[in-house]
Design a protein around this motif. Structure first.
Motif, PDB file in Angstrom:
ATOM      1  N   LEU A 173      40.275  37.625  35.094  1.00  0.00           N
ATOM      2  CA  LEU A 173      40.627  37.361  36.481  1.00  0.00           C
ATOM      3  C   LEU A 173      42.093  36.943  36.571  1.00  0.00           C
ATOM      4  O   LEU A 173      42.528  36.042  35.858  1.00  0.00           O
ATOM      5  N   LEU A 215      39.279  45.329  40.534  1.00  0.00           N
ATOM      6  CA  LEU A 215      38.284  44.645  41.354  1.00  0.00           C
ATOM      7  C   LEU A 215      38.940  43.534  42.167  1.00  0.00           C
ATOM      8  O   LEU A 215      39.816  42.820  41.678  1.00  0.00           O
ATOM      9  N   ASN A 216      38.499  43.400  43.403  1.00  0.00           N
ATOM     10  CA  ASN A 216      38.944  42.306  44.266  1.00  0.00           C
ATOM     11  C   ASN A 216      37.875  41.226  44.234  1.00  0.00           C
ATOM     12  O   ASN A 216      36.781  41.413  44.763  1.00  0.00           O
ATOM     13  N   ILE A 217      38.161  40.115  43.574  1.00  0.00           N
ATOM     14  CA  ILE A 217      37.227  39.005  43.500  1.00  0.00           C
ATOM     15  C   ILE A 217      37.547  38.082  44.677  1.00  0.00           C
ATOM     16  O   ILE A 217      38.485  37.294  44.620  1.00  0.00           O
ATOM     17  N   ARG A 218      36.782  38.240  45.768  1.00  0.00           N
ATOM     18  CA  ARG A 218      37.121  37.584  47.031  1.00  0.00           C
ATOM     19  C   ARG A 218      37.295  36.065  46.858  1.00  0.00           C
ATOM     20  O   ARG A 218      36.460  35.386  46.290  1.00  0.00           O
ATOM     21  N   TYR A 220      39.499  34.613  45.058  1.00  0.00           N
ATOM     22  CA  TYR A 220      40.082  34.225  43.778  1.00  0.00           C
ATOM     23  C   TYR A 220      41.255  35.112  43.372  1.00  0.00           C
ATOM     24  O   TYR A 220      42.349  34.627  43.109  1.00  0.00           O
ATOM     25  N   TYR A 222      42.259  39.227  41.429  1.00  0.00           N
ATOM     26  CA  TYR A 222      41.979  40.600  41.029  1.00  0.00           C
ATOM     27  C   TYR A 222      41.672  40.666  39.540  1.00  0.00           C
ATOM     28  O   TYR A 222      42.107  39.809  38.754  1.00  0.00           O
ATOM     29  N   LYS A 223      40.937  41.707  39.168  1.00  0.00           N
ATOM     30  CA  LYS A 223      40.630  41.927  37.770  1.00  0.00           C
ATOM     31  C   LYS A 223      40.781  43.413  37.451  1.00  0.00           C
ATOM     32  O   LYS A 223      40.168  44.245  38.117  1.00  0.00           O
TER      33      LYS A 223
END
Length: 227
Positions: A173, A215-218, A220, A222-223
């Motif tokens: 992350l 990925l968008n880790i809402r 937090y 990005y990964k």
């Protein structure tokens, strides 16, 4: 950082230009100041510079147009835009025209100094001179190129910087605020919207490798998923 970097400052407000020039020189930089875009272009052609600071709204040749001319000759030199414009579209346009950073007026002199030093340090980083494997792609941060098999895609300066940050923490992350503070200077709403635009563009440019994902880790960050 090496001593006496040579900077080109293009600012059409004489008083502001003088203040910026004197402040930068007091920090050990050498600075040539021009009051319009055409004069700045002539200076650029006649001399080697380490970084450019360009006001966007200038007579004869605006900052965006000047940056485009510079980018045709040099894809690596750092460019900072100074402007009173602050909408997301304005910021994105600045990066699309070849800028590495975008400072909204009014700004503090210390903010400009921090941005200048950060870009010069990034430019001298050895990682900029190497090809890096990302999934099925090869990525060259300095040349701002993504390559997969025989296909090459050229990235904007900001796309390249964002991808490099994600790549350095692949499969982990990456905090959203950390990227914004490092590459944009602040985590405000307009910068966050601008970064979202670049993430979307990078997803499209990486779609030839289906195993690569951003990925968008809402809430937090990005990964970058890379097998």
């Amino acid at each position: 950082m090496k001593k006496e970097y040579q900077l080109l400052l293009a600012e059409d407000e004489p008083s502001l230009g003088l203040i910026l020039k004197e402040s930068l020189e007091s920090r050990g930089f050498k600075v040539d100041h021009c009051e319009d875009g055409e004069a700045a272009w002539k200076c650029y052609q006649a001399k080697e510079y380490d970084l450019l600071i360009l006001d966007v709204m200038m007579p004869k040749l605006d900052g965006f147009s000047l940056a485009q001319k510079v980018r045709k000759a040099d894809g690596y030199i750092p460019i900072i835009f100074l402007t009173a414009k602050s909408t997301t579209n304005d910021v994105v346009e600045g990066f699309e025209k070849g800028g590495n950073d975008y400072i909204k007026k009014p700004f503090s002199m210390e903010e400009l100094i921090v941005r200048v030093k950060a870009l010069l340090e990034r430019k001298s980083n050895p990682i900029h001179q190497e090809w890096i494997t990302i999934g099925k792609y090869l990525f060259h941060p300095g040349k701002q190129i993504l390559k997969i098999e025989k296909d090459e895609t050229y990235l904007t300066s900001k796309e390249s910087e964002v991808l490099k940050e994600l790549m350095m923490h692949q499969n982990e992350l990456t905090d959203r605020s950390t990227i914004l503070e490092k590459l944009w200077g602040s985590a405000d709403f307009f910068n966050a919207r601008s970064m979202d635009v670049y993430i979307s563009k990078l997803r499209k440019k990486l779609e030839k490798d289906p195993e690569l994902q951003i990925l968008n880790i809402r809430g937090y960050g990005y990964k970058l998923i890379c097998s």
